[in-house]
Design an enzyme around this catalytic site. Sequence first.
Site, mmCIF file in Angstrom:
data_model
loop_
_atom_site.group_PDB
_atom_site.id
_atom_site.type_symbol
_atom_site.label_atom_id
_atom_site.label_comp_id
_atom_site.label_asym_id
_atom_site.label_seq_id
_atom_site.Cartn_x
_atom_site.Cartn_y
_atom_site.Cartn_z
ATOM 1 N N LYS A 178 5.521 13.099 12.090
ATOM 2 C CA LYS A 178 6.511 13.600 11.151
ATOM 3 C C LYS A 178 7.646 14.295 11.910
ATOM 4 C CE LYS A 178 4.444 12.512 7.267
ATOM 5 N NZ LYS A 178 5.040 11.588 6.272
ATOM 6 N N THR A 179 8.867 14.031 11.509
ATOM 7 C CA THR A 179 10.033 14.691 12.087
ATOM 8 C C THR A 179 10.835 15.299 10.947
ATOM 9 O OG1 THR A 179 11.497 12.761 11.925
ATOM 10 C CG2 THR A 179 10.103 12.922 13.884
ATOM 11 N N HIS B 91 3.851 3.134 9.965
ATOM 12 C CA HIS B 91 4.538 4.159 10.743
ATOM 13 C C HIS B 91 3.663 4.527 11.939
ATOM 14 C CE1 HIS B 91 1.776 7.000 8.847
ATOM 15 N NE2 HIS B 91 2.191 6.587 7.653
ATOM 16 N N ASP C 166 -10.734 11.067 8.625
ATOM 17 C CA ASP C 166 -10.734 11.352 7.198
ATOM 18 C C ASP C 166 -11.385 10.230 6.389
ATOM 19 O OD1 ASP C 166 -8.666 9.576 7.776
ATOM 20 O OD2 ASP C 166 -7.364 10.336 6.191
ATOM 21 N N GLN D 42 -13.849 1.044 -1.651
ATOM 22 C CA GLN D 42 -13.831 0.807 -0.211
ATOM 23 C C GLN D 42 -15.222 0.407 0.278
ATOM 24 O OE1 GLN D 42 -11.516 3.497 2.177
ATOM 25 N NE2 GLN D 42 -12.743 3.122 4.007
ATOM 26 N N LYS E 86 -5.361 14.070 1.010
ATOM 27 C CA LYS E 86 -4.247 14.291 0.097
ATOM 28 C C LYS E 86 -4.517 15.492 -0.787
ATOM 29 C CE LYS E 86 -2.241 10.642 1.675
ATOM 30 N NZ LYS E 86 -1.067 10.782 2.546
#
Length: 423
Positions: A231-232, A43, A193, A172, A80
């Site tokens: 975001k919408t 996105h 982040d 990671q 999160k």
Amino acid sequence: MTLLDDLAWRGLLYDQTPDLADHLAGGVRTAYCGFDPTADSLHVGHLLPALGLARLQRAGHRPVALVGGGTGLIGDPSGKRAERTLQTRDDVEANAAGIRGQLERFLDFDGPNAARMANNLDWLGGAGLLDFLRDVGKHFTVNAMTAKESVRSRLESEQGLSFTEFSYQLLQAYDFLVQYQRDGVTVQIGGSDQWGNITAGADLIRRAAGGQGHGLVMPLVTNAAGTKFGKTEGGAVWLDPERTSPYQFYQFWLNTDDRDAVGYLKAFTWLGPDEVEALAAEAEAAPRARPAQRALAREVTTMVHGAEAAEAAERAGRVLFGDGDITSLDAKTLGEVFEEAPSVALPAARFEGDGVPVVDLFVEAGLAASKGEAKRLARGGGLRVNDEPVEAAAAVTASDAVGGAVVVLRKGKKSYALVRLER
């Protein structure tokens, strides 16, 4: 400008490890960025890291796009508030395949510094627990791990943090080490982040391999209203045209707040200082024309969906304001353009033969209270079908429907309705 100078001008240099500038200036480096396969599409929130790799490549370095096929089974706790829903291996593999195709739009996979795709499932999938704990876990202290902001914030929350997510930074870090040893990867980039995870990887390279890893993080983007970028009301803005159409994608950027437009031009396009400064001056002189937003929408849509799709999206936007040929659009795009207009579904059979009288159609669509009102409006030139003026005695047939499926009615300048032909 050097790569870091360019990133700083674009507002994309949030933090970096010491000596990164000298390291990048010392030769061709291989840098990677990870992409979490939580969906089968990226996105707009992924655009900055994808462009970060592309900017590295244009500066002469080799980019690696790492799809987290293995870490995606765990989930990154960074940023999160609650634990992610664990995905199945099949879900992650399907999502990874979709993401790979989208990343290829941003990176050049040919040439001397060709980009490469990787999937950490290749090494994490076969890692044994005892070997991992012995070879990787011994290099980390719980004190250091809990000091990371992404971990500490979750430990202080009501949700807490599972051991599964707590282990993510080790995985990671191991990704960085494996790629350093196998392919000479020395730089990792990501969002701010990810700073804790990136520095954990650099520490592991130093302790386990006696080498030096470097990191660069970009800021997390918010809009002028202080809310999360991308975001919408309808949810995420996807790069997949089946999830978010090119027209909707274009409109997202076109609707950028004036306070954000110039900053987004720097961050999300390839335009340089002279071009951005010219658009900023133009926007200040004629803000209602929204030149910065139009350039932003055109540049990003072209980059993600191609020039033809961007041109079609621009054309569709002009149609909304009566400055374009409605019949040049397909039925799906028309529905998106007039998404907020009322619509009525009528049997397609009614439009065969002589069709449906115009005055009847406007009444049924709710644009006229009666046939008499519709006739008066038509005589004054106030009724249009597919943006063409019509007379009161006219009828609408199946041949008038765009794509055989949609007819656009307009009363006056701003009152629209869609008629959908049901078959």
